[in-house]
Each structure stands twice: as C-alpha cells, then as structure tokens.
Motif scaffolding. Structure first.
Motif, mmCIF file in Angstrom:
data_model
loop_
_atom_site.group_PDB
_atom_site.id
_atom_site.type_symbol
_atom_site.label_atom_id
_atom_site.label_comp_id
_atom_site.label_asym_id
_atom_site.label_seq_id
_atom_site.Cartn_x
_atom_site.Cartn_y
_atom_site.Cartn_z
ATOM 1 N N PRO A 157 27.565 13.236 -82.490
ATOM 2 C CA PRO A 157 26.528 12.203 -82.469
ATOM 3 C C PRO A 157 27.008 10.875 -83.055
ATOM 4 O O PRO A 157 28.123 10.793 -83.593
ATOM 5 C CB PRO A 157 25.418 12.809 -83.328
ATOM 6 C CG PRO A 157 26.093 13.816 -84.185
ATOM 7 C CD PRO A 157 27.282 14.317 -83.440
ATOM 8 N N ASN A 158 26.186 9.852 -82.989
ATOM 9 C CA ASN A 158 26.505 8.556 -83.572
ATOM 10 C C ASN A 158 26.877 8.723 -85.038
ATOM 11 O O ASN A 158 26.206 9.448 -85.771
ATOM 12 C CB ASN A 158 25.285 7.610 -83.539
ATOM 13 C CG ASN A 158 24.989 7.088 -82.141
ATOM 14 O OD1 ASN A 158 23.862 7.158 -81.667
ATOM 15 N ND2 ASN A 158 25.995 6.572 -81.485
ATOM 16 N N GLY A 159 27.941 8.038 -85.435
ATOM 17 C CA GLY A 159 28.321 8.039 -86.846
ATOM 18 C C GLY A 159 29.037 9.298 -87.296
ATOM 19 O O GLY A 159 29.291 9.511 -88.483
ATOM 20 N N ALA A 160 29.422 10.163 -86.341
ATOM 21 C CA ALA A 160 30.053 11.442 -86.707
ATOM 22 C C ALA A 160 31.442 11.255 -87.308
ATOM 23 O O ALA A 160 31.908 12.069 -88.103
ATOM 24 C CB ALA A 160 30.135 12.340 -85.481
ATOM 25 N N GLY A 161 32.141 10.185 -86.879
ATOM 26 C CA GLY A 161 33.506 9.949 -87.385
ATOM 27 C C GLY A 161 34.557 9.910 -86.286
ATOM 28 O O GLY A 161 35.758 9.814 -86.567
ATOM 29 N N LYS A 162 34.115 9.934 -85.038
ATOM 30 C CA LYS A 162 35.057 9.976 -83.903
ATOM 31 C C LYS A 162 35.932 8.717 -83.844
ATOM 32 O O LYS A 162 37.161 8.801 -83.774
ATOM 33 C CB LYS A 162 34.289 10.127 -82.566
ATOM 34 C CG LYS A 162 33.345 11.313 -82.535
ATOM 35 C CD LYS A 162 32.605 11.436 -81.221
ATOM 36 C CE LYS A 162 31.664 10.290 -80.875
ATOM 37 N NZ LYS A 162 30.514 10.155 -81.777
ATOM 38 N N THR A 163 35.280 7.558 -83.881
ATOM 39 C CA THR A 163 36.036 6.304 -83.795
ATOM 40 C C THR A 163 36.940 6.136 -85.012
ATOM 41 O O THR A 163 38.078 5.667 -84.893
ATOM 42 C CB THR A 163 35.075 5.096 -83.682
ATOM 43 O OG1 THR A 163 34.292 5.281 -82.493
ATOM 44 C CG2 THR A 163 35.822 3.776 -83.590
ATOM 45 N N THR A 164 36.461 6.545 -86.169
ATOM 46 C CA THR A 164 37.276 6.456 -87.389
ATOM 47 C C THR A 164 38.560 7.261 -87.223
ATOM 48 O O THR A 164 39.660 6.775 -87.522
ATOM 49 C CB THR A 164 36.472 6.967 -88.604
ATOM 50 O OG1 THR A 164 35.329 6.126 -88.774
ATOM 51 C CG2 THR A 164 37.311 6.983 -89.873
ATOM 52 N N MET A 165 38.432 8.463 -86.668
ATOM 53 C CA MET A 165 39.618 9.312 -86.503
ATOM 54 C C MET A 165 40.606 8.670 -85.537
ATOM 55 O O MET A 165 41.805 8.568 -85.831
ATOM 56 C CB MET A 165 39.172 10.681 -85.980
ATOM 57 C CG MET A 165 40.285 11.660 -85.862
ATOM 58 S SD MET A 165 39.584 13.289 -85.625
ATOM 59 C CE MET A 165 40.688 13.884 -84.383
ATOM 60 N N ASP A 200 37.981 5.745 -76.143
ATOM 61 C CA ASP A 200 36.846 5.841 -77.060
ATOM 62 C C ASP A 200 35.558 5.530 -76.301
ATOM 63 O O ASP A 200 35.262 4.379 -75.993
ATOM 64 C CB ASP A 200 37.048 4.865 -78.233
ATOM 65 C CG ASP A 200 36.126 5.193 -79.394
ATOM 66 O OD1 ASP A 200 35.363 6.185 -79.306
ATOM 67 O OD2 ASP A 200 36.153 4.452 -80.394
ATOM 68 N N GLU A 201 34.820 6.562 -76.009
ATOM 69 C CA GLU A 201 33.562 6.458 -75.253
ATOM 70 C C GLU A 201 33.686 5.554 -74.035
ATOM 71 O O GLU A 201 32.978 4.555 -73.919
ATOM 72 C CB GLU A 201 32.433 5.984 -76.170
ATOM 73 C CG GLU A 201 32.075 7.045 -77.184
ATOM 74 C CD GLU A 201 30.891 6.680 -78.052
ATOM 75 O OE1 GLU A 201 29.956 6.037 -77.561
ATOM 76 O OE2 GLU A 201 30.929 7.032 -79.234
ATOM 77 N N PRO A 202 34.586 5.916 -73.122
ATOM 78 C CA PRO A 202 34.831 5.034 -71.978
ATOM 79 C C PRO A 202 33.648 4.927 -71.031
ATOM 80 O O PRO A 202 33.592 3.994 -70.233
ATOM 81 C CB PRO A 202 36.015 5.702 -71.272
ATOM 82 C CG PRO A 202 35.953 7.129 -71.684
ATOM 83 C CD PRO A 202 35.390 7.146 -73.064
HETATM 84 P P1 ATP Z 1 29.550 6.441 -82.468
HETATM 85 O O1 ATP Z 1 29.412 7.616 -81.566
HETATM 86 O O2 ATP Z 1 28.225 5.836 -82.819
HETATM 87 O O3 ATP Z 1 30.565 5.433 -82.015
HETATM 88 P P2 ATP Z 1 31.438 7.674 -84.331
HETATM 89 O O4 ATP Z 1 31.391 9.156 -84.264
HETATM 90 O O5 ATP Z 1 32.546 7.003 -83.602
HETATM 91 O O6 ATP Z 1 30.035 7.042 -83.904
HETATM 92 P P3 ATP Z 1 32.332 6.202 -86.653
HETATM 93 O O7 ATP Z 1 32.191 4.889 -85.976
HETATM 94 O O8 ATP Z 1 33.670 6.724 -86.934
HETATM 95 O O9 ATP Z 1 31.493 7.322 -85.878
HETATM 96 O O10 ATP Z 1 31.519 6.106 -88.030
HETATM 97 C C1 ATP Z 1 31.544 7.148 -89.015
HETATM 98 C C2 ATP Z 1 30.836 6.645 -90.264
HETATM 99 O O11 ATP Z 1 31.610 5.612 -90.878
HETATM 100 C C3 ATP Z 1 29.447 6.060 -90.008
HETATM 101 O O12 ATP Z 1 28.606 6.434 -91.066
HETATM 102 C C4 ATP Z 1 29.694 4.584 -90.014
HETATM 103 O O13 ATP Z 1 28.561 3.876 -90.446
HETATM 104 C C5 ATP Z 1 30.827 4.431 -91.019
HETATM 105 N N1 ATP Z 1 31.701 3.277 -90.722
HETATM 106 C C6 ATP Z 1 32.439 3.117 -89.595
HETATM 107 N N2 ATP Z 1 33.166 1.971 -89.652
HETATM 108 C C7 ATP Z 1 32.853 1.398 -90.848
HETATM 109 C C8 ATP Z 1 33.274 0.208 -91.515
HETATM 110 N N3 ATP Z 1 34.163 -0.639 -90.963
HETATM 111 N N4 ATP Z 1 32.757 -0.054 -92.731
HETATM 112 C C9 ATP Z 1 31.864 0.800 -93.312
HETATM 113 N N5 ATP Z 1 31.440 1.942 -92.747
HETATM 114 C C10 ATP Z 1 31.931 2.248 -91.531
#
Ligand code: ATP
Length: 235
Positions: A39-47, A159-161
């Motif tokens: 889901p949104n905010g799971a951490g996918k983009t961070t990884m 990333d979510e293409p």
């Molecule tokens: P989505 O599907 O909405 O793109 P995601 O799974 O890719 O979400 P991330 O974007 O990795 O999730 O976010 C994971 C967590 O880290 C979220 O709680 C988000 O708010 C937080 N976060 C992401 N980038 C930053 C940032 N630059 N500064 C502070 N918090 C961040």
C-alpha cells in the motif's frame, strides 16, 4: 540461480520519523521479474531509491553484481536503470538527445547503433526528433524507459509504471516489460495492483510498514492465499 542484487538488513529512517524500511533482506535473481506489492507508504520507493543510489540507507548493505553500493558505487550504477514514478522530461529536448544525454551521464560512450535499436524496440524511432512535450503520455513513459536503458543496464527498476494510466497504456507497458525480460534484463517493478503482479512477475514480494512480509514464487503465493484473501490482508 545467481543473485544479481543482494539486500541485507536494509533500513531507512527519514529524520526522526518511523522507519520507512526496517531490516529488509532479499536476493533478486538474474533474469527474473520481481513485483513488489504494498500500500501507499509501505517503503517500496525507499527501497528502490536506496538500491539506485538516490537515498542513503540508515543501516544494512546492498550489493549489485557483487559491488557494494557504498564502496563501489560507480561499478554498481552501471548495472542499473531506473524508470521513476513521476514523468520528468526536459520539454524542449528531442527524444534522441534525452537518451544520448542520459547515456553520457552513466559514463557510457556514444553508440548510435544501440540507441537506434533501443528507440526502434520502443516504437520511438519515428519520434526521435520530436520534442518531448509533443508526445503522448504513453510515448513519454517509453522515453523514460529508453533513458533508463540507455547505458545497457542488466537490471531495470520500474517504480509504479502504470500508476494513473489507462488500460490500453497499461497493456502497452507490460508488453514492453515482457520484451525486455525476454532479452535477459532483470526487472523489479512496484505496483499497487495484485492482478498486475500476478500477470507479470515470476516472484512477488509484499511490503508493508517497511517490512518485507513475504517473497515467494507467484504460483506458490497464489496457491497459498488465493487472490481475494491476499488483497484483503493488505488493504
Ligand atoms: P507509494 O506506493 O505511495 O509510492 P511507497 O511504498 O513507495 O509508497 P515510500 O515512498 O517508500 O513508500 O514511503 C515510505 C515511508 O517513508 C512513508 O511513510 C513516507 O511518508 C516516508 N518518506 C518517504 N520519503 C520521505 C522523505 N523524503 N522524507 C520523509 N519521509 C519520507
């Protein structure tokens, strides 16, 4: 099967917030299509951003093709291409120049024959002299893929293409991904759609609240949980 990416106890905390990524370990095999679902905010983009060198991890290690991204980043980045979630293109730049420029950024020398082959494979050759602002959304997404592949990476992150794109364009994107996979490129994609992961991937990983809850071959996962149950668990 040999692993092209090895992620070990990877963590990320932004500022004083909660952990965006919390001790994720994962091996990604050469040639596979791995879908990361969550889901949104799971951490996918961070990884993905950590593996691609855009975000510094708080802890843990990542090796790409055996190269540690902290100590051997130049070698690691040559193996990776990233198609980001947002479409960000220089509006007045020609398509072919976008691709040449990105190739240069990766330190790869000119190779017009490869660029032609790449643009043809993405049905962009006829648009090579068009300015990116003149292109449709689908073409822009394909330009992003061409840029990401400009230096012949072995691994492509998407990333979510298909976020916010219509059904026809989504099908077009998946057909491009299948062709790349057939060419031997390892693909890691993130998506919110279980159906998409199910259609495309060899393995599916589920991330929630910074934790990798599971990662399994698609067939095994579908057999165990069933589509409906997995959807309800996640959302
Ligand atoms: P989505 O599907 O909405 O793109 P995601 O799974 O890719 O979400 P991330 O974007 O990795 O999730 O976010 C994971 C967590 O880290 C979220 O709680 C988000 O708010 C937080 N976060 C992401 N980038 C930053 C940032 N630059 N500064 C502070 N918090 C961040």
């Amino acid at each position: 099967m040999s692993a092209i990416i090895e992620i070990d106890h990877l963590s990320k905390r932004y500022g004083s917030g909660t952990a965006a990524l919390n001790g994720v370990s994962l091996k990604i095999n050469e040639g596979e299509i791995l879908a990361l679902l969550g889901p949104n905010g799971a951490g996918k983009t961070t990884m993905i951003s950590i593996i691609c060198g855009l975000v510094t991890p708080t802890g843990g290690t990542v090796r790409v093709g055996g190269h540690d991204i902290r100590t051997d980043w130049r070698a690691a980045r040559k193996l990776i291409g990233l198609v980001p979630q947002e479409i960000a293109l220089e509006p007045f730049e020609k398509v072919i120049d976008c691709v040449r420029f990105t190739r240069g950024l990766y330190g790869a020398g000119p190779d017009e024959a490869y660029i032609e082959k790449l643009l043809r494979s993405l049905a962009l050759w006829d648009k090579r002299d068009a300015r990116t602002r003149e292109l449709s959304g689908g073409m822009k997404r394909r330009v992003l893929i061409a840029k990401a592949l400009s230096h012949r990476p072995k691994v492509l992150f998407l990333d979510e293409p298909t976020a916010g794109v219509d059904v026809a364009l989504r099908r077009e994107m998946w057909s491009v991904v299948r062709d790349l996979s057939a060419d031997g490129v390892t693909i890691i994609l993130t998506t919110h759609y279980l159906e998409e992961a199910e259609d495309m991937a060899d393995r599916i990983g589920v991330i929630n609240r910074g934790e990798l809850l599971l990662v399994k071959p698609k067939a095994e996962l579908m057999g165990e949980f069933g589509k409906k149950h997995l959807t309800i668990d996640l959302y």
